[in-house]
Scaffold this motif. Structure first.
Motif, PDB file in Angstrom:
ATOM      1  N   ARG A 248     -48.160  -8.851  71.064  1.00 24.58           N
ATOM      2  CA  ARG A 248     -47.332  -7.666  71.298  1.00 24.58           C
ATOM      3  C   ARG A 248     -45.868  -8.045  71.441  1.00 24.58           C
ATOM      4  O   ARG A 248     -44.978  -7.415  70.861  1.00 24.58           O
ATOM      5  N   GLN A 249     -45.607  -9.083  72.214  1.00 24.60           N
ATOM      6  CA  GLN A 249     -44.229  -9.513  72.436  1.00 24.60           C
ATOM      7  C   GLN A 249     -43.595 -10.039  71.153  1.00 24.60           C
ATOM      8  O   GLN A 249     -42.462  -9.673  70.814  1.00 24.60           O
ATOM      9  N   ARG A 250     -44.314 -10.867  70.421  1.00 22.14           N
ATOM     10  CA  ARG A 250     -43.742 -11.515  69.243  1.00 22.14           C
ATOM     11  C   ARG A 250     -43.580 -10.544  68.070  1.00 22.14           C
ATOM     12  O   ARG A 250     -42.574 -10.597  67.370  1.00 22.14           O
ATOM     13  N   LEU A 251     -44.541  -9.666  67.855  1.00 23.28           N
ATOM     14  CA  LEU A 251     -44.389  -8.699  66.774  1.00 23.28           C
ATOM     15  C   LEU A 251     -43.296  -7.688  67.098  1.00 23.28           C
ATOM     16  O   LEU A 251     -42.545  -7.249  66.227  1.00 23.28           O
ATOM     17  N   GLY A 252     -43.224  -7.316  68.370  1.00 28.78           N
ATOM     18  CA  GLY A 252     -42.227  -6.337  68.772  1.00 28.78           C
ATOM     19  C   GLY A 252     -40.807  -6.841  68.633  1.00 28.78           C
ATOM     20  O   GLY A 252     -39.868  -6.052  68.457  1.00 28.78           O
ATOM     21  N   SER A 253     -40.627  -8.168  68.710  1.00 26.96           N
ATOM     22  CA  SER A 253     -39.274  -8.736  68.615  1.00 26.96           C
ATOM     23  C   SER A 253     -39.004  -9.339  67.242  1.00 26.96           C
ATOM     24  O   SER A 253     -37.973  -9.969  67.037  1.00 26.96           O
ATOM     25  N   SER A 254     -39.940  -9.151  66.310  1.00 27.87           N
ATOM     26  CA  SER A 254     -39.794  -9.748  64.987  1.00 27.87           C
ATOM     27  C   SER A 254     -38.648  -9.109  64.212  1.00 27.87           C
ATOM     28  O   SER A 254     -38.532  -7.881  64.138  1.00 27.87           O
ATOM     29  N   SER A 255     -37.815  -9.956  63.620  1.00 25.14           N
ATOM     30  CA  SER A 255     -36.737  -9.461  62.765  1.00 25.14           C
ATOM     31  C   SER A 255     -37.158  -9.457  61.301  1.00 25.14           C
ATOM     32  O   SER A 255     -36.421  -8.990  60.439  1.00 25.14           O
ATOM     33  N   GLU A 256     -38.366  -9.973  61.033  1.00 25.43           N
ATOM     34  CA  GLU A 256     -38.855 -10.065  59.657  1.00 25.43           C
ATOM     35  C   GLU A 256     -39.556  -8.786  59.208  1.00 25.43           C
ATOM     36  O   GLU A 256     -39.575  -8.457  58.022  1.00 25.43           O
TER      37      GLU A 256
END
Length: 209
Positions: free
Chosen positions: A76-84
């Motif tokens: 959740r954290q990593r996908l939510g902050s993804s710039s890709e």
């Protein structure tokens, strides 16, 4: 779009039975969790989710056992902050007991070798129908996991627009859902062997209106 994710490796001795038990994750959790996130990104990119600026809504579901809840939180954290990818994480993680691994009852935290003389061999010959002592049967596991999927599909079909549903769970649950959507007999659920940290696109059959 429904994506199944198996939790990462656990820190238990080989051969340990840990279905419903909450066990520790391996020390390599962060590295493995990052590999899961990258696998999810590749899958979403391959299917055009979040690459066209549409900000696809992403809902994350999980087993409440910590080996899944930690990974679900990381995702959740990593996908939510993804710039890709242009993704919009929706609300908190939805934890559901139906996504827990099979309950092995009295055999939890024992070893397969240790329970061999306590009914393990008999159960091994009848696992398709017989419950473990004070635990579940495979049909019970199959029924509750499929009930979760049917409810999830009903919710997604009632929405307007597409979404990504990420489900972080266990190998037994993934096997059941794989068999369910592909019309396989329960015993054929073991034709799939999901590895730790593996990512699986689930394609439910189309429902006629």
């Amino acid at each position: 779009m429904i994506v199944l994710v198996r939790h990462t490796r656990v820190a238990v001795p080989p051969g340990t039975i840990y279905g419903h038990s909450d066990v520790q994750l391996a020390a390599s959790f962060v590295e493995e969790a990052e590999a899961v996130v990258e696998g999810l990104k590749r899958l979403l990119n391959e299917h055009g989710k979040g690459v066209d600026g549409a900000h696809y809504p992403v809902n994350i579901h999980g087993s409440p056992l910590s080996r899944c809840s930690r990974l679900a939180s990381h995702i959740r954290q990593r996908l939510g902050s993804s710039s890709e990818l242009a993704l919009a994480i929706q609300g908190p993680i939805s934890f559901d007991d139906r996504l827990r691994e099979m309950n092995f009852g009295d055999w939890e935290n024992q070893t397969w070798l240790g329970i061999r003389d306590a009914g393990g061999e008999t159960w091994g010959d009848n696992w398709e129908t017989q419950a473990t002592p004070n635990g579940e049967s495979f049909p019970q596991l199959f029924e509750r996991t499929c009930a979760f999927l049917d409810a999830l599909i009903a919710v997604t079909e009632a929405r307007t627009g597409d979404s990504v549903e990420v489900v972080v769970t266990h190998s037994g649950v993934i096997r059941c859902l794989h068999a369910h959507v592909n019309g396989l007999a329960r015993r054929e659920a073991f034709s799939l062997s999901p590895e730790f940290g593996s990512v699986h696109l689930l394609k439910p059959p189309h429902r006629a209106n």
